[in-house]
Design an enzyme around this catalytic site. Structure first.
Site, mmCIF file in Angstrom:
data_model
loop_
_atom_site.group_PDB
_atom_site.id
_atom_site.type_symbol
_atom_site.label_atom_id
_atom_site.label_comp_id
_atom_site.label_asym_id
_atom_site.label_seq_id
_atom_site.Cartn_x
_atom_site.Cartn_y
_atom_site.Cartn_z
ATOM 1 N N SER A 1 67.995 19.246 43.596
ATOM 2 C CA SER A 1 67.137 18.262 44.244
ATOM 3 C C SER A 1 65.785 18.154 43.540
ATOM 4 C CB SER A 1 66.911 18.675 45.703
ATOM 5 O OG SER A 1 66.171 17.707 46.403
ATOM 6 N N PRO A 2 65.192 16.954 43.509
ATOM 7 C CA PRO A 2 63.837 16.822 42.958
ATOM 8 C C PRO A 2 62.843 17.573 43.840
ATOM 9 C CG PRO A 2 64.891 14.674 43.280
ATOM 10 C CD PRO A 2 65.711 15.673 44.003
ATOM 11 N N ALA B 1 59.742 14.098 41.791
ATOM 12 C CA ALA B 1 59.147 12.774 41.926
ATOM 13 C C ALA B 1 58.129 12.546 40.812
ATOM 14 C CB ALA B 1 58.474 12.647 43.288
ATOM 15 N N GLN C 1 63.673 11.301 39.159
ATOM 16 C CA GLN C 1 63.351 10.528 40.358
ATOM 17 C C GLN C 1 62.018 9.818 40.128
ATOM 18 O OE1 GLN C 1 61.622 12.253 44.071
ATOM 19 N NE2 GLN C 1 63.614 11.771 44.977
ATOM 20 N N TYR D 1 56.982 7.965 51.611
ATOM 21 C CA TYR D 1 56.277 7.400 50.469
ATOM 22 C C TYR D 1 56.430 5.866 50.472
ATOM 23 C CZ TYR D 1 55.954 12.282 49.250
ATOM 24 O OH TYR D 1 55.683 13.640 49.295
ATOM 25 N N ARG E 1 67.216 7.509 46.989
ATOM 26 C CA ARG E 1 67.078 8.495 48.066
ATOM 27 C C ARG E 1 66.418 7.809 49.254
ATOM 28 N NH1 ARG E 1 64.913 14.722 47.956
ATOM 29 N NH2 ARG E 1 67.134 15.077 47.628
ATOM 30 N N LEU F 1 68.971 22.189 53.744
ATOM 31 C CA LEU F 1 69.362 23.539 54.145
ATOM 32 C C LEU F 1 70.852 23.802 53.934
ATOM 33 C CD1 LEU F 1 67.215 24.551 57.243
ATOM 34 C CD2 LEU F 1 67.207 25.499 54.948
ATOM 35 N N GLY G 1 68.010 22.262 47.100
ATOM 36 C CA GLY G 1 66.613 22.414 46.719
ATOM 37 C C GLY G 1 66.167 23.859 46.743
#
Length: 353
Positions: free
Chosen positions: A20-21, A55, A97, A180, A228, A299, A321
């Site tokens: 994950s980013p 990001a 990303q 965002y 995403r 998670l 992540g």
């Protein structure tokens, strides 16, 4: 299934694990450095199929903090090329990303002041959003984007995409989640506009679809393009999973290959029931009601947990992540747990269990 190969456009993923980013807040003026090389490279060594870079801001004002990565100038490309080359040498696929922080921009990355809004005198900058609604009571009031400002956002995503191609990325993800800018346009809680970018569902998704169309024009058609989203704001009258299903079908028709399903981030006080795999129900529901490929995140910390998600058909890809922060070699360890034979990196052969 976790260690089966997976075809995505012209790419063959060696397994279903995607890093994950995750923002590192170690860049200066948008430039990557050796921390990013080691951080991303070690997870490629550890066996993940796809390494999604954090990001990366499409403009200086689009950064969350002064220490975010950026891709708003050609000078950023060189170090990123070194990183993507190393990732590919490990048999992994480099992804990026692209993001604009919107009203969540201009905040501190310092540990003791994390998230504190920075005024210009403190090294901050003016922030923008669909409406003049601050993220928090102690945040700055954003400037409302006009048509010219919106056009600049679209152009910034397009030109950053062109640089991403030159830098060697093979997967690109548009960040429309976590409160965002693009998420701010999607949600009726942050978007109170009355023009063609606000109001009904079609208007609120307009900026995202225009960004998608602009990016598709310059992104190689044989390579995967992802988005995403936050499937829900976890708040009444906000963006929710039913709108996410509608958006998934719109994005599929516009050529998006994978929907990376997360949640939250718009309302900092939202009561999110965080537990193992807590976002999976959203990913599963969207997968059932759309044709788009689904990546699930949130998670996922155990090999059997990840395998079960795939076996049950709840998602196509597993995005991890924090577990990959705790254990860069999670894929290698997980393959042993699932009795899947995958090769360890050649320099580590002598210690392979």
């Amino acid at each position: 299934m976790l260690f089966s190969t997976y075809e995505l456009k012209s790419l063959t993923l060696k397994n279903r694990i995607v890093m994950s980013p995750m923002c590192q807040y170690t860049a200066k003026d948008g430039f990557a450095n050796d921390w990013h090389l080691v951080h991303l490279g070690s997870r490629a060594v550890g066996g993940a199929a796809v390494i999604l870079q954090e990001a990366t801001a499409v403009s200086p004002e689009g950064r969350i903090t002064p220490n975010d990565l950026g891709l708003w100038q050609d000078e950023h490309i060189s170090k990123l090329q070194q990183i993507t080359t190393f990732i590919e040498e490990q048999g992994a696929i480099p992804g990026i990303q692209l993001a604009h922080a919107g009203r969540k921009a201009s905040t501190s990355a310092q540990k003791d002041q994390k998230g504190k809004f920075l005024k210009p005198a403190e090294g901050g900058w003016p922030i923008v959003a669909p409406s003049a609604i601050p993220q928090r009571a102690d945040s700055g009031i954003p400037e409302v984007l006009d048509k010219k400002g919106i056009e600049k956002i679209i152009t910034d995503f397009s030109t950053a995409t062109q640089r991403a191609v030159k830098a060697g990325y093979k997967i690109l993800e548009i960040h429309a989640a976590h409160g965002y800018l693009l998420h701010e346009f999607l949600s009726p809680l942050s978007n109170l506009r009355t023009d063609e970018y606000g109001g009904n569902f079609e208007n609120r998704i307009r900026l995202l679809t225009e960004v998608v169309d602009a990016v598709r024009k310059v992104w190689p058609p044989e390579l995967p393009l992802c988005v995403r989203i936050s499937a829900t704001d976890w708040a009444n009258e906000g963006w929710d999973w039913s709108q996410s299903v509608r958006l998934a079908n719109v994005l599929y028709e516009r050529g998006i290959d994978v929907l990376d399903v997360s949640s939250g981030g718009l309302i900092h006080t939202a009561p999110i029931p965080v537990n193992y795999g807590y976002q999976l129900p959203f990913a599963s529901q969207i997968k059932k009601e759309s044709s788009i490929k689904i990546a699930t995140v949130g998670l996922i910390t155990d090999a059997v947990q990840a395998e079960t998600i795939l076996v049950n058909g709840n998602a196509d890809l597993i995005v991890m992540g924090r577990e990959l922060l705790r254990d860069p070699y999670f894929p290698l360890h997980a393959s042993q747990k699932l009795q899947a034979s995958i090769p360890w990196p050649l320099p580590y052969k002598d210690v392979e269990p």
